[in-house]
Design a protein around this motif. Structure first.
Motif, PDB file in Angstrom:
ATOM      1  N   TRP A 561       0.840  -1.188   0.000  1.00 49.36           N
ATOM      2  CA  TRP A 561       0.000   0.000   0.000  1.00 49.36           C
ATOM      3  C   TRP A 561       0.884   1.250   0.000  1.00 49.36           C
ATOM      4  CZ3 TRP A 561      -5.388  -1.064   0.917  1.00 49.36           C
ATOM      5  CH2 TRP A 561      -5.674  -2.346   1.400  1.00 49.36           C
ATOM      6  N   SER A 562       0.364   2.329  -0.525  1.00 53.04           N
ATOM      7  CA  SER A 562       1.001   3.625  -0.321  1.00 53.04           C
ATOM      8  C   SER A 562       0.346   4.290   0.884  1.00 53.04           C
ATOM      9  CB  SER A 562       0.856   4.517  -1.555  1.00 53.04           C
ATOM     10  OG  SER A 562      -0.515   4.760  -1.847  1.00 53.04           O
ATOM     11  N   ALA A 563       1.096   5.122   1.591  1.00 51.67           N
ATOM     12  CA  ALA A 563       0.607   5.751   2.821  1.00 51.67           C
ATOM     13  C   ALA A 563       0.334   7.233   2.593  1.00 51.67           C
ATOM     14  CB  ALA A 563       1.620   5.569   3.938  1.00 51.67           C
ATOM     15  N   ASP A 564      -0.644   7.759   3.314  1.00 43.88           N
ATOM     16  CA  ASP A 564      -1.004   9.179   3.263  1.00 43.88           C
ATOM     17  C   ASP A 564      -0.981   9.725   4.684  1.00 43.88           C
ATOM     18  OD1 ASP A 564      -1.996  11.688   2.898  1.00 43.88           O
ATOM     19  OD2 ASP A 564      -3.978  11.067   2.190  1.00 43.88           O
ATOM     20  N   TRP A 565       0.078  10.465   5.012  1.00 43.58           N
ATOM     21  CA  TRP A 565       0.230  10.978   6.368  1.00 43.58           C
ATOM     22  C   TRP A 565      -0.387  12.364   6.547  1.00 43.58           C
ATOM     23  CZ3 TRP A 565       1.350   7.667   9.993  1.00 43.58           C
ATOM     24  CH2 TRP A 565       2.021   6.495   9.642  1.00 43.58           C
ATOM     25  N   SER A 566      -1.075  12.855   5.547  1.00 41.66           N
ATOM     26  CA  SER A 566      -1.751  14.143   5.698  1.00 41.66           C
ATOM     27  C   SER A 566      -2.888  14.073   6.708  1.00 41.66           C
ATOM     28  CB  SER A 566      -2.290  14.630   4.347  1.00 41.66           C
ATOM     29  OG  SER A 566      -3.315  13.755   3.866  1.00 41.66           O
ATOM     30  N   VAL A 567      -3.315  12.866   7.047  1.00 40.56           N
ATOM     31  CA  VAL A 567      -4.416  12.719   8.004  1.00 40.56           C
ATOM     32  C   VAL A 567      -3.947  12.910   9.440  1.00 40.56           C
ATOM     33  CG1 VAL A 567      -5.668  11.168   6.463  1.00 40.56           C
ATOM     34  CG2 VAL A 567      -4.082  10.213   8.148  1.00 40.56           C
ATOM     35  N   VAL A 568      -2.623  12.938   9.673  1.00 36.40           N
ATOM     36  CA  VAL A 568      -2.113  13.079  11.033  1.00 36.40           C
ATOM     37  C   VAL A 568      -2.558  14.424  11.606  1.00 36.40           C
ATOM     38  CG1 VAL A 568      -0.038  13.299  12.447  1.00 36.40           C
ATOM     39  CG2 VAL A 568      -0.148  11.578  10.643  1.00 36.40           C
ATOM     40  N   GLY A 569      -3.126  14.385  12.785  1.00 37.77           N
ATOM     41  CA  GLY A 569      -3.584  15.605  13.449  1.00 37.77           C
ATOM     42  C   GLY A 569      -4.998  16.004  13.109  1.00 37.77           C
ATOM     43  N   SER A 570      -5.622  15.297  12.163  1.00 37.08           N
ATOM     44  CA  SER A 570      -6.982  15.682  11.750  1.00 37.08           C
ATOM     45  C   SER A 570      -8.003  15.483  12.862  1.00 37.08           C
ATOM     46  CB  SER A 570      -7.400  14.879  10.519  1.00 37.08           C
ATOM     47  OG  SER A 570      -7.381  13.483  10.788  1.00 37.08           O
ATOM     48  N   GLY A 571      -7.700  14.643  13.832  1.00 41.37           N
ATOM     49  CA  GLY A 571      -8.652  14.398  14.916  1.00 41.37           C
ATOM     50  C   GLY A 571      -8.277  15.065  16.216  1.00 41.37           C
ATOM     51  N   ASP A 572      -7.353  16.027  16.175  1.00 38.31           N
ATOM     52  CA  ASP A 572      -6.876  16.628  17.420  1.00 38.31           C
ATOM     53  C   ASP A 572      -7.920  17.501  18.104  1.00 38.31           C
ATOM     54  OD1 ASP A 572      -4.519  15.364  17.007  1.00 38.31           O
ATOM     55  OD2 ASP A 572      -3.351  17.148  16.498  1.00 38.31           O
ATOM     56  N   LEU A 573      -8.831  18.084  17.339  1.00 41.55           N
ATOM     57  CA  LEU A 573      -9.822  19.002  17.898  1.00 41.55           C
ATOM     58  C   LEU A 573     -11.222  18.457  17.679  1.00 41.55           C
ATOM     59  CD1 LEU A 573      -8.339  22.410  16.667  1.00 41.55           C
ATOM     60  CD2 LEU A 573      -8.204  21.447  18.985  1.00 41.55           C
ATOM     61  N   PRO A 574     -12.169  18.827  18.564  1.00 40.14           N
ATOM     62  CA  PRO A 574     -13.562  18.409  18.338  1.00 40.14           C
ATOM     63  C   PRO A 574     -14.137  19.087  17.103  1.00 40.14           C
ATOM     64  CG  PRO A 574     -13.407  19.918  20.200  1.00 40.14           C
ATOM     65  CD  PRO A 574     -12.005  19.588  19.809  1.00 40.14           C
ATOM     66  N   GLU A 575     -15.137  18.469  16.542  1.00 43.13           N
ATOM     67  CA  GLU A 575     -15.706  18.984  15.288  1.00 43.13           C
ATOM     68  C   GLU A 575     -16.624  20.181  15.507  1.00 43.13           C
ATOM     69  OE1 GLU A 575     -15.044  17.780  11.921  1.00 43.13           O
ATOM     70  OE2 GLU A 575     -13.391  17.343  13.291  1.00 43.13           O
ATOM     71  N   ARG A 576     -17.131  20.357  16.686  1.00 42.09           N
ATOM     72  CA  ARG A 576     -18.021  21.484  16.956  1.00 42.09           C
ATOM     73  C   ARG A 576     -17.425  22.311  18.085  1.00 42.09           C
ATOM     74  NH1 ARG A 576     -23.086  18.418  19.953  1.00 42.09           N
ATOM     75  NH2 ARG A 576     -21.960  17.852  21.876  1.00 42.09           N
ATOM     76  N   PRO A 577     -17.804  23.590  18.158  1.00 40.59           N
ATOM     77  CA  PRO A 577     -17.247  24.451  19.216  1.00 40.59           C
ATOM     78  C   PRO A 577     -17.614  23.945  20.599  1.00 40.59           C
ATOM     79  CG  PRO A 577     -18.315  25.750  17.501  1.00 40.59           C
ATOM     80  CD  PRO A 577     -18.692  24.322  17.244  1.00 40.59           C
ATOM     81  N   VAL A 578     -16.722  24.152  21.548  1.00 43.06           N
ATOM     82  CA  VAL A 578     -16.963  23.788  22.938  1.00 43.06           C
ATOM     83  C   VAL A 578     -16.943  25.060  23.768  1.00 43.06           C
ATOM     84  CG1 VAL A 578     -15.955  21.508  22.655  1.00 43.06           C
ATOM     85  CG2 VAL A 578     -14.507  23.403  23.374  1.00 43.06           C
ATOM     86  N   PRO A 579     -17.662  25.071  24.880  1.00 38.55           N
ATOM     87  CA  PRO A 579     -17.683  26.293  25.696  1.00 38.55           C
ATOM     88  C   PRO A 579     -16.319  26.564  26.322  1.00 38.55           C
ATOM     89  CG  PRO A 579     -18.812  24.492  26.816  1.00 38.55           C
ATOM     90  CD  PRO A 579     -18.529  24.019  25.425  1.00 38.55           C
ATOM     91  N   GLY A 580     -15.937  27.827  26.332  1.00 39.77           N
ATOM     92  CA  GLY A 580     -14.687  28.202  26.963  1.00 39.77           C
ATOM     93  C   GLY A 580     -13.468  27.801  26.148  1.00 39.77           C
TER      94      GLY A 580
END
Length: 735
Positions: A561-580
């Protein structure tokens, strides 16, 4: 009339003087002092071993094909050692401990430095294995002769020369032949040196054996204890002074110092004193989290080892009744003279300890039991002593009994030896059409310098001329522990590598040792389809014993397989705003982050393994979100840090709480929340049949009594079903 006395021949008295006349003895030919039995057994072992090589070559278009990919791991380390790069698997890589035998790769490294380079290095390894096979046979003969009688020695040597699994392992290119020769040699040295109470050769060979295999150290310790008992006995009988005792005991410390030195060197070079193969394959390092579960697996494997090597199963490994005859032989030694009693203790402790040691591995009988087979000659010694004991129990027909029992065992050996030669050939074909073929494809179809991730690391590194990342963790430091935890933990570990060191290609079995590479593709880390696939064309063979998976259909395909490391960090933040403001995050599945937050799964049932997983989902704006997580049945706990006391904390979770197909447990996504041991309420996760969701729960400000709090998620009704059953990926704390 003449008589032989020492080296002179005495004739009849001289007629004149009456004094006996003498003349120099005729010079004897050099071969007259050789033991024909030893030479005959050695020749037999040589012929049979060469027969193994010829069968393998005939089965593989005239070339010897190693039956294990691990052979190339040893060759790769040896090549580095020969080039002056101690324990470096490849140029520029830090030292690693993926070679299961330090002494063996040092020997092969010396061969490389002396000119055995290129294809010659493999044949140097094979030739060395043949030499060790012959040496083991001859040493086994002398051991049997020293322990019991010449006939016992002949039987021991004969059974060793015809031991199919030992010959398979010794001619494979692995370290088995060296281990076997040193194991028999160490015990033989101990037997010879018992009477004198001095053990220089025992200590010297023990040093070498302890550096050859971890199991070798187990036997060495047993021999050292036998030597210590012998010294104490001599002291009690007044045969040695205290000074003599100390002088004799000092060399016995050398094997232990050598083993300690090896561990210290490993720690200095790699940061870990443990061999990486042990970390990757030992039950002691698996995420079972329950001593009784570990004990159950070790005991189960120990029983399988005893049954298999005791001739209690249908596996063509040893003759039926081997365990019974060996037990009789051991009992005979234990009831004999004092020195033989000590030897019985050494063999019982050494072989018993060996069974326990190998049973701690998940791969106890993998690769045709190559961890155990080098020690089979010691079992065969006990078998030969057992036959002698049975013969002496029936004096009038002893020779007939001994001949009959020996004949049956030899017949079984003769019949099964060809099957083991064929196994070597078939398994060699499986390796060359999988690992070796893929390595050559990578060499010709990937850019030079491309990093390739592999889960069978030997042939790829040896032939492909590409930097590799070992996904099992044998030759790449820091991978073994995450690999045992599952796909998510492995992904997070690879993502932490510097960008230049991340693999551009994965050359892997679709699933291997708990890692699912298809899910990596589905998550978006790997290409949607493999660039190419190599599927085994060899006929499948029955998996009647721990054989090589490429031959039995256990891992019939390797995908690139070929690898795609552009996905690294894509899940670091929640998808919707959080309070504060987000003040902390727990990245579930990342072992380093879990450790920093004291994270653990509180399992509802002992034995459930909360494996890590990897998920990826597309968003409406075209982004791909990839995150690691864990399968949770029961609950979790973790510590949030960096909090402001007295201020409410909003915990936002990325969760997958969808019901499993056919499961009507609608309470699977409901947990009771606790803060530092105090109940904070129930949290019901939302569900989505196609995606993971994000939900929030507010921890009251009066429960935030410091900058850190420990949050627990668990069943509302402990002990009984329904258990919370969901997948957690990330938790964010915001204030």
């Amino acid at each position: 009339m003449t008589t032989v006395e020492d080296d002179r021949v005495r004739d009849e008295p001289d007629a004149a003087t009456g004094a006996p006349a003498t003349r120099p003895a005729a010079r004897r030919p050099w071969w007259s002092g050789l033991d024909p039995a030893a030479w005959g057994l050695g020749a037999l072992a040589l012929v049979v071993a060469l027969g193994f090589l010829l069968v393998n070559a005939a089965y593989n278009q005239g070339r010897f094909a190693p039956p294990l990919d691990d052979v190339y791991i040893h060759l790769q380390y040896a090549r580095g050692i020969g080039l002056g790069q101690f324990l470096q698997y490849q140029d520029g890589m830090p030292p690693s401990t993926g070679a299961s035998s330090l002494l063996y790769v040092l020997v092969l490294g010396a061969a490389f430095a002396l000119g055995a380079q290129g294809g010659l290095l493999l044949y140097a390894a094979i030739g060395f294995g043949v030499v060790c096979t012959v040496a083991t046979t001859v040493l086994a003969y002398h051991l049997g002769r020293s322990v019991a009688s010449r006939a016992t020695g002949i039987v021991t040597g004969l059974l060793t020369a015809l031991c199919g699994p030992l010959l398979w392992a010794a001619t494979s290119g692995m370290e088995a032949g060296l281990v076997s020769a040193l194991a028999v040699g160490t015990v033989l040295a101990f037997v010879h040196e018992q009477a004198a109470g001095r053990f220089p050769w025992t200590a010297a060979l023990g040093v070498l054996l302890s550096l050859t295999r971890p199991e070798g150290l187990v036997l060495t310790v047993a021999v050292l204890l036998g030597a210590a008992v012998t010294l104490v006995q001599q002291r009690r009988r007044g045969l040695a002074s205290r000074r003599d005792l100390v002088v004799a005991a000092v060399p016995l410390c050398l094997p232990l110092l050598a083993a300690l030195g090896q561990r210290l060197a490993y720690r200095a070079l790699t940061g870990s004193a443990e061999n990486s193969g042990v970390v990757a394959k030992s039950w002691l390092y698996q995420p079972l989290d329950a001593p009784l579960e570990v004990l159950d697996r070790v005991v189960t494997h120990a029983r399988e080892v005893v049954e298999t090597y005791g001739g209690l199963t249908g596996v063509p490994l040893v003759a039926p009744g081997t365990l019974l005859l060996a037990a009789v032989g051991l009992a005979s030694l234990a009831l004999g003279e004092p020195r033989r009693r000590v030897l019985a203790g050494v063999l019982a402790l050494g072989l018993g300890g060996l069974v326990v040691a190998v049973s701690t591995l998940t791969s106890t009988l993998t690769h045709n039991g190559r961890y155990v087979t080098p020690f089979l000659p010691l079992v065969l010694l006990l078998v030969a002593v057992g036959i002698r004991t049975l013969a002496r129990a029936v004096p009038r027909h002893g020779r007939v009994v001994a001949a009959a029992v020996t004949g049956v065992i030899v017949l079984v050996s003769v019949v099964t030896v060809p099957t083991w030669a064929l196994r070597s050939a078939q398994q060699g074909a499986g390796i060359r059409e999988s690992s070796v073929s893929v390595a050559q494809w990578l060499r010709g179809n990937t850019p030079p310098g491309s990093v390739v991730a592999v889960n069978d690391v030997g042939a790829t590194a040896y032939f492909a001329d590409r930097p590799v990342v070992d996904l099992v963790g044998l030759t790449t430091n820091g991978i073994a522990a995450p690999a045992t935890e599952g796909t998510g933990a492995l992904y997070e570990t690879l993502a932490r590598l510097p960008a230049a060191q991340r693999p551009a290609y994965f050359s892997v079995f679709p699933a291997f040792m708990g890692i699912d590479y298809t899910s990596m593709s589905e998550a978006g880390l790997l290409s949607e389809e493999p660039l190419t696939s190599f599927r085994s064309r060899s006929p499948l063979r029955p998996e009647d014993f721990g054989t090589v998976c490429q031959v039995t259909g256990g891992c019939p395909e390797i995908d690139v397989w070929s690898a795609d490391w552009s996905v690294v960090g894509s899940g670091d933040l929640p998808e919707r705003p959080v309070p504060g403001r987000i003040v902390d995050r727990v990245n579930v599945g990342d072992l380093a982050d879990e450790g920093a937050h004291g994270y653990a799964v509180d399992r509802a049932l002992v034995g459930l393994v909360p494996t890590t997983i990897l998920r990826g989902e597309d968003r409406a704006d075209g982004r791909r979100v990839v995150d690691s997580g864990r399968e949770v049945v029961g609950g979790e706990h973790f510590t949030l840090r960096g909090l402001t006391p007295g201020v409410p904390v909003t915990v936002t979770a990325r969760i997958e709480a969808r019901e499993k197909q056919g499961d009507r447990n609608t309470q699977a996504g409901v947990v009771a929340v606790g803060v530092d041991g105090r109940a904070a309420g129930d949290w019901e996760f939302s569900t989505d049949d196609s995606a993971f969701t994000e939900d929030s729960f507010v921890l009251p400000g009066d429960m935030i009594t410091g900058s850190e709090v420990t949050v627990t998620l668990g069943p509302r009704q402990p002990y009984l079903q329904p258990y919370p059953d969901y997948r957690s990926f990330s938790y964010w704390a915001s204030q």
